[in-house]
Design a protein around this motif. Structure first.
Motif, PDB file in Angstrom:
ATOM      1  N   PRO A 330      49.939  49.452  55.807  1.00 24.77           N
ATOM      2  CA  PRO A 330      49.749  48.048  54.810  1.00 24.77           C
ATOM      3  C   PRO A 330      49.311  48.625  53.430  1.00 24.77           C
ATOM      4  N   ALA A 331      49.317  47.646  52.448  1.00 28.81           N
ATOM      5  CA  ALA A 331      49.023  47.985  51.357  1.00 28.81           C
ATOM      6  C   ALA A 331      47.644  48.211  51.386  1.00 28.81           C
ATOM      7  N   ALA A 332      47.035  48.764  50.227  1.00 28.71           N
ATOM      8  CA  ALA A 332      45.655  49.216  50.278  1.00 28.71           C
ATOM      9  C   ALA A 332      44.576  48.264  50.540  1.00 28.71           C
ATOM     10  N   ASP A 333      45.094  46.841  49.936  1.00 30.12           N
ATOM     11  CA  ASP A 333      44.269  45.863  50.101  1.00 30.12           C
ATOM     12  C   ASP A 333      44.739  44.879  51.000  1.00 30.12           C
ATOM     13  N   GLY A 375      37.850  44.210  42.525  1.00 30.50           N
ATOM     14  CA  GLY A 375      37.938  44.862  41.133  1.00 30.50           C
ATOM     15  C   GLY A 375      39.425  44.840  40.791  1.00 30.50           C
ATOM     16  N   ARG A 376      40.304  44.857  41.836  1.00 30.90           N
ATOM     17  CA  ARG A 376      41.862  44.846  41.311  1.00 30.90           C
ATOM     18  C   ARG A 376      42.323  43.445  41.354  1.00 30.90           C
ATOM     19  N   LEU A 377      41.536  42.204  41.631  1.00 29.59           N
ATOM     20  CA  LEU A 377      41.830  40.948  41.736  1.00 29.59           C
ATOM     21  C   LEU A 377      42.269  40.501  40.171  1.00 29.59           C
ATOM     22  N   THR A 378      43.553  39.713  40.028  1.00 30.41           N
ATOM     23  CA  THR A 378      43.617  39.312  38.422  1.00 30.41           C
ATOM     24  C   THR A 378      42.846  38.005  38.062  1.00 30.41           C
ATOM     25  N   ASP A 379      42.421  37.137  39.195  1.00 31.39           N
ATOM     26  CA  ASP A 379      41.871  36.001  38.966  1.00 31.39           C
ATOM     27  C   ASP A 379      40.407  36.362  38.947  1.00 31.39           C
ATOM     28  N   ALA A 380      39.801  36.158  37.696  1.00 30.28           N
ATOM     29  CA  ALA A 380      38.456  36.581  37.314  1.00 30.28           C
ATOM     30  C   ALA A 380      37.348  35.666  38.369  1.00 30.28           C
ATOM     31  N   ALA A 386      34.159  37.065  45.287  1.00 34.16           N
ATOM     32  CA  ALA A 386      34.047  38.105  46.171  1.00 34.16           C
ATOM     33  C   ALA A 386      33.052  39.120  46.100  1.00 34.16           C
ATOM     34  N   LEU A 387      32.545  39.508  44.687  1.00 34.98           N
ATOM     35  CA  LEU A 387      31.432  40.323  44.385  1.00 34.98           C
ATOM     36  C   LEU A 387      29.879  39.766  44.900  1.00 34.98           C
ATOM     37  N   ALA A 388      30.140  38.312  44.474  1.00 34.00           N
ATOM     38  CA  ALA A 388      28.666  37.614  44.913  1.00 34.00           C
ATOM     39  C   ALA A 388      28.561  37.688  46.496  1.00 34.00           C
ATOM     40  N   ALA A 389      29.756  37.441  47.197  1.00 36.10           N
ATOM     41  CA  ALA A 389      29.590  37.487  48.632  1.00 36.10           C
ATOM     42  C   ALA A 389      29.143  38.798  49.081  1.00 36.10           C
ATOM     43  N   VAL A 390      29.519  39.963  48.421  1.00 38.85           N
ATOM     44  CA  VAL A 390      28.995  41.370  48.955  1.00 38.85           C
ATOM     45  C   VAL A 390      27.443  41.470  48.347  1.00 38.85           C
ATOM     46  N   GLU A 391      27.275  40.742  47.323  1.00 40.73           N
ATOM     47  CA  GLU A 391      25.644  41.159  46.985  1.00 40.73           C
ATOM     48  C   GLU A 391      24.935  40.250  48.077  1.00 40.73           C
TER      49      GLU A 391
END
Length: 677
Positions: A330-333, A375-380, A386-391
């Motif tokens: 699969p691709a990296a993500d 960090g690779r997503l183009t949609d800010a 996603a980052l908020a979910a990780v936090e």
């Protein structure tokens, strides 16, 4: 029993060709014996051969091991593909192997795969083999059984040509031969092409031949799927007799009857049944996947189902809310949605705590990957979400994971993958490990892991010993292979603990070890000398080490024992052996790195190039200023050969790109030492 194989067999002809290979920086290892069972054994055999013959360590080589050797029948006939493994430079190996011996062909699977050797066979104008050509039939079936797409949940196959389907049906006509039918039913039912007549005749022969033990016939799965698809009246009786192994087939045909069977199996903790139960329940009763999972999780908790059941339910839930990722290269993500869903479920208040705990455990090694992929997503906005979910996950992670641990009944390699998490033990870890030892349901593998961790960290107590004493004669005296694990046989560790504590049970344990049977214990008996170390024990161990006998942890035991007697770090004991006669380099190198942390020695038979633990220890040895240049060079060599920079996709648990970049930067910063080596 010795089997003589003539030159006119496949094995004889391949061996004759094999002996002609070599030269120009390429060599081949002799055909294997049972002692070369895995690829690790092959690389160790190569190191020993190079040292014996004075071959440079940089030479390339090829070999096959005993598992590959199963491609040959006892007669010497080739009954499957022979996998040829290798080391060194891939292009050099490919050139050295060439096209193979006359009548055979070699398939090059690239730098990350093994070479394949097989017969050259003939086909007719439709690409079909002669039914009497065993090798041709095998190759044809292998070709049509290769999926065109495989995902985490389904497998798709190319349609059969009309001539191919007719050829398969012809093989199932006439009197039923169950052993032969196995090969032809699967490719047909993969396309839902088994006919009702074929299914009925197979069922009749199956129930007659395997009465009372239906699961013993290895061809039952496609036949059961056909029975369910065709709504055969005997399908449910057959499924009930097969038990939880039939879960996947029943889940593919949801109905009130399949739901009832799947629920009963799921409550026993069978993970496959739990996933099937969720799928059927979701399809028939609750279209919202989260509410479906909530209901099933609570029932599993109320019925005190094993912990693994919640894990199976989590897998089913996250598959239900994400797209299917490709499982082949699969691709990296590609797995980003699946990983993100797991992290979200850990903080989803709509789910019961047991299911959120299962999610937190599953996400333990994936938060970094999700952060990178975000960090690779183009949609800010999507990235920020996603980052908020990780936090949110990282805020509750410690609370959810407190007092939990891995599934001790699973594949031992999975336990080895997370061994680095237990390099230090928290008070909660110690409590969990002790509780598992005191739990009568903990099996031999679980006892081995928990007791090893407690004993190595100096946390094992008399209470742990007493908890296990009622079980040692009936359960712990059974054979349990630990050649490729990071822990010892539990009876070895228990004996060491009894000796260290000077417990009266030590005498009974030693008396058992002194008996000639069972034979499995003889190769590991001397490992018990690590308990209550003494000079006489060290001398006996050293005598075995220099004898050249099969090392099952003996040199490591001697190094750890000697370090305890001398009051020094085992690294210093091991490095003194570098120029010492009587030890084999490939064993010593593994031991040197394995004892880098004496509070958690790595007992694996060889340096595991895909392990986090071995990577960390190799780095530490390479950078330890207390060690000699020769010792540090051994650490550098192991680090250079680790998969984290060469084949990072093979490291388990998976590493982030940041970890890979850091590893490469670490090696690059020491390039001068690499050149000096």
């Amino acid at each position: 029993m010795v089997v003589l194989v003539g030159l006119n067999t496949d094995l004889g002809r391949i061996k004759a060709w094999w002996r002609t290979l070599g030269g120009d920086g390429f060599t081949v290892l002799p055909p294997p014996t049972r002692s070369r069972y895995t690829q690790s054994d092959g690389h160790e055999d190569a190191a020993e051969l190079f040292a014996t013959r004075g071959i440079p360590e940089t030479a390339s080589f090829a070999y096959w091991h005993w598992q590959s050797h199963d491609a040959f029948a006892r007669s010497g006939d080739l009954r499957g593909v022979l996998y040829l493994h290798w080391g060194g430079d891939h292009a050099t190996v490919a050139t050295g192997l060439g096209e193979g011996p006359p009548g055979y062909r070699i398939v090059n699977n690239g730098p990350q795969g093994a070479f394949q050797l097989d017969k050259v066979t003939a086909t007719d104008a439709d690409g079909l083999p002669d039914p009497e050509d065993t090798a041709g039939v095998r190759q044809f079936l292998s070709r049509i059984d290769e999926p065109r797409r495989r995902t985490a949940r389904s497998t798709e196959y190319d349609p059969l040509a009309r001539a191919e389907e007719r050829w398969l049906h012809d093989r199932l006509s006439g009197p039923v031969d169950l052993d032969a039918a196995v090969r032809f039913t699967a490719p047909l039912e993969h396309r839902q092409a088994l006919t009702p007549d074929e299914t009925a005749r197979l069922l009749s022969a199956w129930r007659e031949t395997y009465a009372g033990r239906l699961a013993a016939w290895r061809g039952w799965r496609p036949v059961l799927r056909a029975l369910l698809r065709q709504e055969h009246p005997e399908a449910w009786e057959v499924a009930a007799e097969l038990g939880a192994d039939a879960s996947h087939a029943l889940a593919a045909h949801p109905s009130p009857r399949s739901l009832e069977l799947l629920r009963a199996w799921a409550l026993t903790g069978d993970e496959g049944a739990v996933r099937g139960w969720f799928g059927a329940h979701h399809a028939l009763r609750e279209p919202d996947p989260v509410r479906a999972a909530h209901a099933l999780s609570e029932e599993l908790t109320d019925r005190t189902a094993p912990e693994a059941a919640q894990t199976g339910l989590l897998h089913a839930l996250r598959e239900a809310v994400t797209d299917e990722p490709e499982t082949r290269r699969p691709a990296a993500d590609a797995f980003f949605p699946l990983l993100l869903a797991t992290i979200r479920f850990a903080t989803d208040d709509r789910l019961p705590r047991p299911l959120r705990v299962a999610a937190a455990k599953a996400a333990a090694d994936t938060a970094g990957r999700v952060r990178e992929a975000a960090g690779r997503l183009t949609d800010a906005a999507e990235a920020a979400d996603a980052l908020a979910a990780v936090e949110r996950y990282e805020t509750v992670r410690d609370d959810l994971l407190a007092g939990t641990g891995p599934d001790l009944t699973g594949y031992e390699g999975g336990l080895g993958d997370i061994y680095h998490r237990y390099r230090t033990l928290s008070p909660a870890d110690v409590r969990w490990l002790r509780d598992r030892l005191a739990d009568p349901s903990t099996g031999v593998q679980g006892i081995a892991v928990c007791l090893e961790l407690l004993h190595a960290h100096g946390e094992a107590t008399e209470a742990d010993l007493v908890a296990l004493l009622p079980r040692w004669k009936k359960e712990l005296t059974k054979q349990y292979r630990t050649t490729y694990t990071e822990w010892r046989h539990p009876l070895v560790t228990l004996t060491c603990l009894a000796l260290d504590l000077e417990h009266p049970a030590a005498a009974d344990l030693l008396a058992w070890w002194a008996k000639p049977k069972p034979l499995w214990k003889n190769p590991v008996r001397l490992l018990t000398h690590l308990g209550a170390p003494a000079e006489a024990k060290a001398a006996e161990l050293w005598e075995f080490v220099v004898s050249g006998g099969d090392d099952n942890g003996h040199l490591m035991t001697w190094v750890l024992l000697r370090a305890r007697l001398d009051g020094t770090h085992p690294l210093h004991v091991a490095e003194k052996l570098i120029a010492e006669q009587g030890t084999r380099d490939y064993v010593l190198h593994r031991v040197l790195i394995g004892v880098a942390d004496p509070a958690q020695p790595l007992w694996h038979y060889a340096i595991d190039r895909r392990s986090h633990s071995w990577w960390q220890r190799a780095q530490e040895v390479a950078d330890d200023p207390r060690l000699s240049d020769a010792a540090r060079a051994i650490g550098m060599k192991a680090a250079r050969e680790h998969h984290i920079t060469r084949y990072p996709d093979q490291v388990r648990p998976p590493v982030t790109q940041g970890e890979v970049s850091a590893a490469r930067a670490w090696l690059e910063a020491r390039a001068d030492r690499t050149a000096a080596d």
